[in-house]
Design a protein around this motif. Structure first.
Motif, mmCIF file in Angstrom:
data_model
loop_
_atom_site.group_PDB
_atom_site.id
_atom_site.type_symbol
_atom_site.label_atom_id
_atom_site.label_comp_id
_atom_site.label_asym_id
_atom_site.label_seq_id
_atom_site.Cartn_x
_atom_site.Cartn_y
_atom_site.Cartn_z
ATOM 1 N N ALA A 25 25.063 -21.044 -8.300
ATOM 2 C CA ALA A 25 26.221 -19.971 -8.857
ATOM 3 C C ALA A 25 25.988 -19.826 -7.108
ATOM 4 C CB ALA A 25 24.773 -18.277 -9.511
ATOM 5 N N SER A 26 26.627 -19.170 -6.301
ATOM 6 C CA SER A 26 27.387 -19.155 -4.949
ATOM 7 C C SER A 26 27.629 -17.400 -5.304
ATOM 8 C CB SER A 26 28.081 -19.816 -4.609
ATOM 9 O OG SER A 26 29.261 -19.921 -4.971
ATOM 10 N N SER A 27 27.348 -17.138 -3.768
ATOM 11 C CA SER A 27 27.780 -15.709 -3.663
ATOM 12 C C SER A 27 29.236 -15.543 -2.668
ATOM 13 C CB SER A 27 26.888 -14.348 -3.398
ATOM 14 O OG SER A 27 25.999 -14.868 -2.681
ATOM 15 N N ALA A 52 30.278 -10.527 -8.947
ATOM 16 C CA ALA A 52 28.562 -9.956 -9.444
ATOM 17 C C ALA A 52 28.148 -10.736 -7.543
ATOM 18 C CB ALA A 52 28.055 -10.118 -10.213
ATOM 19 N N GLY A 53 27.747 -10.218 -7.286
ATOM 20 C CA GLY A 53 26.877 -10.204 -6.120
ATOM 21 C C GLY A 53 27.332 -11.531 -4.801
ATOM 22 N N ASP A 54 28.296 -10.781 -4.842
ATOM 23 C CA ASP A 54 28.946 -10.819 -3.736
ATOM 24 C C ASP A 54 28.562 -9.765 -2.295
ATOM 25 O OD1 ASP A 54 30.597 -12.710 -4.685
ATOM 26 O OD2 ASP A 54 32.635 -12.680 -4.667
ATOM 27 N N THR A 55 29.184 -9.594 -0.938
ATOM 28 C CA THR A 55 29.142 -9.280 -0.436
ATOM 29 C C THR A 55 30.483 -8.602 0.247
ATOM 30 O OG1 THR A 55 27.263 -10.124 0.663
ATOM 31 C CG2 THR A 55 28.144 -8.313 2.272
ATOM 32 N N ASN A 76 30.166 -3.327 -10.576
ATOM 33 C CA ASN A 76 29.218 -4.379 -10.419
ATOM 34 C C ASN A 76 28.651 -4.532 -9.696
ATOM 35 O OD1 ASN A 76 31.488 -5.949 -12.328
ATOM 36 N ND2 ASN A 76 32.955 -5.899 -11.372
ATOM 37 N N PRO A 77 27.802 -4.971 -9.147
ATOM 38 C CA PRO A 77 26.517 -5.633 -8.692
ATOM 39 C C PRO A 77 26.924 -6.184 -7.292
ATOM 40 C CG PRO A 77 25.445 -6.934 -10.335
ATOM 41 C CD PRO A 77 27.191 -5.664 -10.677
ATOM 42 N N ARG A 78 27.131 -5.109 -6.262
ATOM 43 C CA ARG A 78 27.939 -6.516 -4.852
ATOM 44 C C ARG A 78 26.898 -5.496 -3.485
ATOM 45 N NH1 ARG A 78 32.359 -4.686 -7.693
ATOM 46 N NH2 ARG A 78 33.118 -6.244 -8.478
ATOM 47 N N SER A 109 23.121 -2.112 -9.630
ATOM 48 C CA SER A 109 22.819 -2.246 -8.234
ATOM 49 C C SER A 109 23.936 -2.258 -7.094
ATOM 50 C CB SER A 109 22.836 -4.113 -8.888
ATOM 51 O OG SER A 109 21.678 -3.762 -10.205
#
Length: 140
Positions: A25-27, A52-55, A76-78, A109
């Motif tokens: 998993a990568s962001s 999710a997890g992206d910036t 979605n967590p971002r 989140s």
């Protein structure tokens, strides 16, 4: 002994192939410039495209207009940050036409850091000219 060694090598190769197939998993970082020339033309476009997890990262400058206010993170967590980590550098200017961002979709989140908000405005019984946090949301 050779048979055991080959079994060990086979297990390692199988694990490697499994990890390669599944992927790590990568962001991603989605850069938005106030002139619309970044990875996406508006902040909302970057939010909508982010996983999710992206910036979603804002370059320095004032962000105005449709798609740069009344933002919805859609649960979605971002991570939303300014590239300068300075709220005076990356500013969402709502132009007295609404609020900057709403957390109304169970956002639990989402992290917002280093972003300034100015000229937010809501009318009637509504509150929160810059940010509105709805029931069930807990942004960081």
């Amino acid at each position: 002994m050779i048979r055991m060694h080959l079994g060990y090598v086979s297990a390692i190769v199988s694990l490697f192939l499994l990890l390669t197939a599944v992927g790590v998993a990568s962001s991603a970082v989605h850069l938005v410039h106030s002139d619309g020339l970044g990875d996406f033309p508006t902040i909302q476009d970057a939010i909508d495209a982010a996983a999710a997890g992206d910036t979603v990262q804002l370059a320095p400058g004032p962000f105005q207009g449709t798609g740069n206010r009344e933002l919805d993170c859609a649960g979605n967590p971002r991570l939303h940050t300014s590239s300068a980590a300075n709220p005076d550098s990356s500013v969402i200017d709502c132009e007295t036409l609404g609020r900057a961002i709403s957390f109304a979709s169970g956002d639990t989140s989402v992290v917002v850091a280093g972003i300034g908000f100015v000229n937010g405005r809501v009318t009637g019984a509504d509150v929160g000219g810059a940010i509105a946090i709805g029931t069930g949301s807990r942004p960081v």
